[in-house]
Design a protein around this motif. Structure first.
Motif, mmCIF file in Angstrom:
data_model
loop_
_atom_site.group_PDB
_atom_site.id
_atom_site.type_symbol
_atom_site.label_atom_id
_atom_site.label_comp_id
_atom_site.label_asym_id
_atom_site.label_seq_id
_atom_site.Cartn_x
_atom_site.Cartn_y
_atom_site.Cartn_z
ATOM 1 N N GLU A 1 1.147 -0.785 0.043
ATOM 2 C CA GLU A 1 -0.330 0.057 0.062
ATOM 3 C C GLU A 1 0.937 1.914 0.241
ATOM 4 O O GLU A 1 0.347 2.681 -0.407
ATOM 5 C CB GLU A 1 -1.242 -0.269 1.162
ATOM 6 C CG GLU A 1 -2.473 -0.588 1.076
ATOM 7 C CD GLU A 1 -3.014 -1.212 2.056
ATOM 8 O OE1 GLU A 1 -3.842 -1.753 2.375
ATOM 9 O OE2 GLU A 1 -2.559 -0.399 2.924
ATOM 10 N N ALA A 2 2.345 1.262 0.929
ATOM 11 C CA ALA A 2 2.533 2.026 0.772
ATOM 12 C C ALA A 2 3.944 2.979 -0.504
ATOM 13 O O ALA A 2 4.031 3.727 -0.884
ATOM 14 C CB ALA A 2 3.654 2.312 2.023
ATOM 15 N N ALA A 3 3.764 1.647 -0.909
ATOM 16 C CA ALA A 3 4.250 1.958 -2.872
ATOM 17 C C ALA A 3 3.191 2.610 -3.302
ATOM 18 O O ALA A 3 3.107 3.477 -4.305
ATOM 19 C CB ALA A 3 4.779 0.457 -3.306
ATOM 20 N N ASP B 1 0.708 4.048 -3.003
ATOM 21 C CA ASP B 1 0.958 5.856 -1.913
ATOM 22 C C ASP B 1 1.854 6.929 -2.870
ATOM 23 O O ASP B 1 1.943 7.861 -3.012
ATOM 24 C CB ASP B 1 1.302 5.488 -0.626
ATOM 25 C CG ASP B 1 -0.033 6.684 0.012
ATOM 26 O OD1 ASP B 1 -0.601 7.892 -0.081
ATOM 27 O OD2 ASP B 1 0.658 7.649 1.174
ATOM 28 N N PHE C 1 -7.353 3.660 -0.492
ATOM 29 C CA PHE C 1 -7.403 2.057 0.036
ATOM 30 C C PHE C 1 -8.641 1.535 0.303
ATOM 31 O O PHE C 1 -8.345 0.091 -0.175
ATOM 32 C CB PHE C 1 -5.513 1.697 1.598
ATOM 33 C CG PHE C 1 -4.660 2.540 0.748
ATOM 34 C CD1 PHE C 1 -3.868 2.000 0.144
ATOM 35 C CD2 PHE C 1 -4.547 3.286 1.362
ATOM 36 C CE1 PHE C 1 -2.556 2.024 -0.347
ATOM 37 C CE2 PHE C 1 -3.322 4.505 1.644
ATOM 38 C CZ PHE C 1 -2.131 3.985 0.392
ATOM 39 N N PRO D 1 -4.937 4.879 -5.519
ATOM 40 C CA PRO D 1 -4.441 5.528 -4.752
ATOM 41 C C PRO D 1 -3.135 6.284 -5.334
ATOM 42 O O PRO D 1 -2.782 7.756 -4.707
ATOM 43 C CB PRO D 1 -3.810 4.743 -3.378
ATOM 44 C CG PRO D 1 -4.482 3.404 -3.631
ATOM 45 C CD PRO D 1 -5.479 3.425 -4.205
ATOM 46 N N GLU D 2 -2.150 5.763 -6.306
ATOM 47 C CA GLU D 2 -1.063 6.308 -6.918
ATOM 48 C C GLU D 2 -1.271 7.569 -7.783
ATOM 49 O O GLU D 2 -0.386 8.313 -8.023
ATOM 50 C CB GLU D 2 -0.598 5.295 -7.487
ATOM 51 C CG GLU D 2 -1.531 4.527 -8.908
ATOM 52 C CD GLU D 2 -2.112 3.577 -8.693
ATOM 53 O OE1 GLU D 2 -2.784 2.984 -7.144
ATOM 54 O OE2 GLU D 2 -2.505 2.264 -9.523
ATOM 55 N N PHE E 1 2.453 5.072 7.978
ATOM 56 C CA PHE E 1 1.340 3.959 8.263
ATOM 57 C C PHE E 1 1.852 3.593 9.898
ATOM 58 O O PHE E 1 3.041 3.620 10.222
ATOM 59 C CB PHE E 1 1.684 2.372 8.006
ATOM 60 C CG PHE E 1 0.751 2.736 6.599
ATOM 61 C CD1 PHE E 1 -0.352 2.130 6.120
ATOM 62 C CD2 PHE E 1 1.692 3.729 5.256
ATOM 63 C CE1 PHE E 1 -0.742 2.202 4.423
ATOM 64 C CE2 PHE E 1 1.404 3.699 3.498
ATOM 65 C CZ PHE E 1 -0.201 2.931 3.497
ATOM 66 N N TRP F 1 10.235 -0.706 2.796
ATOM 67 C CA TRP F 1 10.605 -1.612 2.209
ATOM 68 C C TRP F 1 11.896 -2.442 2.099
ATOM 69 O O TRP F 1 12.659 -1.994 2.127
ATOM 70 C CB TRP F 1 10.845 -1.210 0.549
ATOM 71 C CG TRP F 1 9.128 -1.041 0.067
ATOM 72 C CD1 TRP F 1 8.311 -1.691 0.528
ATOM 73 C CD2 TRP F 1 9.302 0.542 -0.382
ATOM 74 N NE1 TRP F 1 6.787 -0.174 0.452
ATOM 75 C CE2 TRP F 1 7.807 0.569 -0.451
ATOM 76 C CE3 TRP F 1 10.055 1.512 -0.503
ATOM 77 C CZ2 TRP F 1 6.947 2.368 -1.095
ATOM 78 C CZ3 TRP F 1 8.989 2.843 -1.275
ATOM 79 C CH2 TRP F 1 7.666 2.675 -1.629
ATOM 80 N N PHE G 1 12.623 5.993 -4.097
ATOM 81 C CA PHE G 1 11.028 5.075 -4.877
ATOM 82 C C PHE G 1 9.982 5.697 -5.306
ATOM 83 O O PHE G 1 10.027 6.133 -7.078
ATOM 84 C CB PHE G 1 11.272 3.803 -4.252
ATOM 85 C CG PHE G 1 10.138 3.441 -4.834
ATOM 86 C CD1 PHE G 1 10.165 2.354 -5.929
ATOM 87 C CD2 PHE G 1 8.966 2.909 -4.502
ATOM 88 C CE1 PHE G 1 9.647 1.428 -6.273
ATOM 89 C CE2 PHE G 1 7.648 2.368 -5.831
ATOM 90 C CZ PHE G 1 8.574 0.867 -6.569
ATOM 91 N N ARG H 1 9.064 9.615 3.349
ATOM 92 C CA ARG H 1 9.136 8.800 2.129
ATOM 93 C C ARG H 1 7.847 9.803 1.284
ATOM 94 O O ARG H 1 8.099 9.619 0.307
ATOM 95 C CB ARG H 1 8.981 7.587 2.071
ATOM 96 C CG ARG H 1 8.566 7.017 1.242
ATOM 97 C CD ARG H 1 8.414 5.382 1.703
ATOM 98 N NE ARG H 1 7.755 4.961 2.315
ATOM 99 C CZ ARG H 1 7.350 3.351 2.618
ATOM 100 N NH1 ARG H 1 8.018 2.681 2.175
ATOM 101 N NH2 ARG H 1 6.039 3.293 3.839
#
Lengths: 278, 383
Positions: free
Chosen positions: A174-176, A178, B73, B93-94, B102, B108, B119, B167
């Motif tokens: 999910e973070a990716a 995001d 989400f 989301p993207e 979170f 990662w 990233f 991030r």
């Protein structure tokens, strides 16, 4: 110093007899048969009751390695294993991801069905499949053997990757998403690397187990498609010359040894244990 | 490279870039059902530019679900989400200008700190030098300059959360979403990090939504607090208002410590033991809510008043536990000047109170401190 207060100190100071005992038993059970086979491979004359062979030599290596059928069998085995592993990965990895991440009707039954193929006596299953293949003209063909071996890889290639995918933290994915990654990109950049070591172990195990698979290859492939293990069996069955079998065994060890070395490096971080749901 | 990119980037470059990304969030009639149950039920909220709004509620109150819907989400069953007037309700989301942090940092683990932060920038196909500059700025912002080459497992819990924050911030999101980001940290670290996050948030002026079940966190950080229960909004107000003028009985009990006295109002009077207060409300059942610091105590004669169960000295104040009429437990915060021993009797003398009926505030009032009574003078009472 009592064992109650300092268990770790005790372990290092007093000799571990139990450990030594198990080490010796394991060595005898595992290493001695291997040693015997290796010895036979380099033996020219070894008559009862001598403990060590009367004459060592590479004569049987020479005799084995000049045979065209050995090289044919090795080539077929490598091609078969590579094809089966590749197909298995193409089929099973997306399926494993689906099982791990998606909810669909009949999911659990599907999942268990992969185990079911291993719950029956394998030979019975093979004979039934062989009867079908006979009608389909797949007997004694390369692709017939590929198909039969594919069946036996399914469980390994589904169950281990499913556990690997399930072990990937959802919130990492999910973070990716995001930060702007598409679902495909998330799979490629996050999920796959996270599950990577375990999946690689599954692929490796699949390759090795396919390489050594005999029953299916023999039942479906013979006589045209002869893999290394099948060839070895026919040598042992037809000629009572122990050395042929021994030489082939030693040759067959090479790929599995390389595979295991790879697996050790990749799996040392516990990925393999994860694969089995740990 | 002779000159480090950090030197090239002037102090405060991060802030000036971010000023253009400030944004307003509008939530209209948001609803999310899981089967028959509604996790979020008709929730509406406006969050202004640069505001930090805290969603506070017990577990299962739907606060995380709201945040996850804003992040993309979870799909709302109905309702609309707008960022700067643009409808984002159906965007994945993207493609949303939101950044989420979170609870479990969700770094990662196969990438080092630099690559974790880079990233998102790489996905945007920025030039390498640009990426390097932005990542270093972000690391400096969260106090981790020079940590780029570390692996994430080499960091402490607090550092991992900082990387997660960097991030999110490096992409300059319009809305920052924080989902109980400090829940896994110990008390001391939590307090330090929440001050830092608040400071960074104010410096960048970034619109922020923060989910927590810790009222301290909400009271300390938020511009406004949204108190949620069962997917519904109970009250939206500034922290001091939520604390001092809770609009529902639930909020009164959920935030801070509160004494509740239950009785039936008859003839315009609320009676509890020898306590009698004139109320301008219709007759019927009512709940009188008094904060411990608003409950004065006076020595009582004979069998009147409440019995002192325990008296705990905290130095600056004394917390007195009492058992009142009908076995009701109450707490009173008194000054150390007057002590009540265990077993003695005390008269309850509230100075500030709220009256609730059917969960709603129906009246509130202030009573003068009676003579001979002892209590702490608080500025709020005179304000």
């Amino acid at each position: 110093m009592t064992s109650r207060s300092a268990p770790f100190a005790i372990r290092s100071s007093r000799f571990d007899w139990t450990g030594l005992f198990f080490a010796i038993v394991l060595t005898i059970v595992i290493a001695v048969p291997l040693l015997v086979v290796v010895t036979w491979a380099f033996t020219e004359v070894w008559r009862y009751p001598s403990v060590i062979p009367q004459q060592f030599g590479l004569r049987y290596w020479q005799q084995t390695l000049v045979r065209a059928d050995v090289w044919d069998a090795l080539w077929i085995s490598i091609r078969l294993s590579a094809t089966v592993t590749l197909l298995s990965a193409i089929i099973c990895l997306p399926a494993a991801y689906a099982f791990a991440r998606m909810k669909f009707p009949g999911r659990d039954i599907f999942f268990l069905s992969f185990l079911a193929s291993h719950a029956f006596p394998k030979f019975g299953l093979l004979v039934a499949i062989a009867a079908i293949f006979l009608k389909l003209d797949l007997i004694a063909t390369f692709w017939g053997v590929v198909l039969i071996q594919l069946v036996s890889t399914l469980m390994l290639m589904i169950w281990i990757p499913v556990a690997a995918f399930q072990a990937v933290d959802r919130r990492m994915e999910e973070a990716a998403r995001d930060v702007g990654a598409s679902p495909l990109r998330v799979f490629w950049s996050i999920t796959l690397p996270q599950a990577g070591p375990t999946i690689f172990a599954a692929v490796l195990l699949t390759f090795v187990s396919t390489f050594y698979e005999t029953e299916g290859a023999w039942l479906i492939g013979a006589p045209q498609i002869r893999t290394m293990p099948v060839l070895m069996i026919s040598y042992i069955n037809n000629q009572i010359v122990v050395q042929y079998g021994a030489v082939l065994s030693v040759i067959l060890w090479v790929p599995s040894f390389i595979a295991l070395m790879f697996a050790r490096r990749v799996v040392s971080n516990g990925g393999f244990a994860k694969g089995f749901g740990a | 490279m002779a000159v480090s990119p950090r030197v090239l980037a002037p102090e405060g470059a991060f802030e000036t870039e971010s000023e253009t990304t400030m944004a307003k969030l509008t939530i209209e009639h948001l609803r999310k059902s899981f089967g028959a149950t509604a996790a979020v039920d008709d929730f509406s909220l406006d969050v202004d530019d640069g505001e930090l709004v805290c969603l506070l509620g017990p577990s299962g109150s739907g606060k995380s679900t709201i945040l996850r819907m804003i992040g993309g989400f979870e799909h709302p069953t109905s309702g609309t989400l707008r960022i700067d007037g643009q409808d984002v309700t159906r965007l994945p989301p993207e493609r949303r200008p939101t950044g989420m942090m979170f609870q479990s940092h969700a770094l990662w683990s196969h990438m080092n700190v630099f690559n974790n932060i880079a990233f998102g920038l790489k996905l945007r196909r920025l030039a390498r030098a640009e990426i390097r500059r932005k990542v270093e700025e972000a690391l400096e912002l969260v106090g981790l300059a020079g940590y780029g080459n570390r692996q994430t497992f080499q960091l402490s819990g607090g550092q991992q959360q900082r990387v997660a924050l960097a991030r999110s911030l490096v992409l300059e999101p319009k809305i920052l979403l924080l989902d109980e980001p400090f829940a896994s940290l110990d008390q001391h670290l939590r307090e330090r990090l929440r001050e830092e996050v608040r400071e960074i948030q104010q410096r960048l002026g970034i619109t922020t939504l923060f989910v927590t079940h810790g009222q301290d966190e909400a009271l300390a950080m938020a511009d406004r607090i949204v108190v949620l229960r069962n997917g519904q909004c109970e009250q939206v107000d500034a922290p001091d208002i939520v604390y001092r003028q809770p609009q529902t009985e639930f909020v009164a009990g959920f935030i801070g410590s509160m004494n509740f006295l239950r009785a039936t109002v008859e003839g315009g009077r609320f009676r509890h033991g020898d306590l009698s207060i004139a109320l301008d409300v219709a007759d019927g059942p009512a709940v009188l809510a008094i904060r411990p610091e608003d409950l004065g105590l006076a020595p009582a004669e004979g069998e009147t008043g409440a019995t002192v169960l325990r008296s705990t000295d905290f130095g600056s104040h004394i917390m007195v536990d009492l058992e009142s009429e009908g076995g009701v437990r109450v707490k009173a915060m008194t000054s150390p000047a007057l002590r009540f021993d265990k077993g003695s009797r005390a008269k309850l003398a509230p100075t500030l109170y709220g009256v609730y009926r059917d969960n709603r505030l129906i009246a509130s009032g202030r009573l003068p401190a009676s003579p001979g009574e002892c209590k702490i003078n608080r500025s709020v009472q005179t304000a």
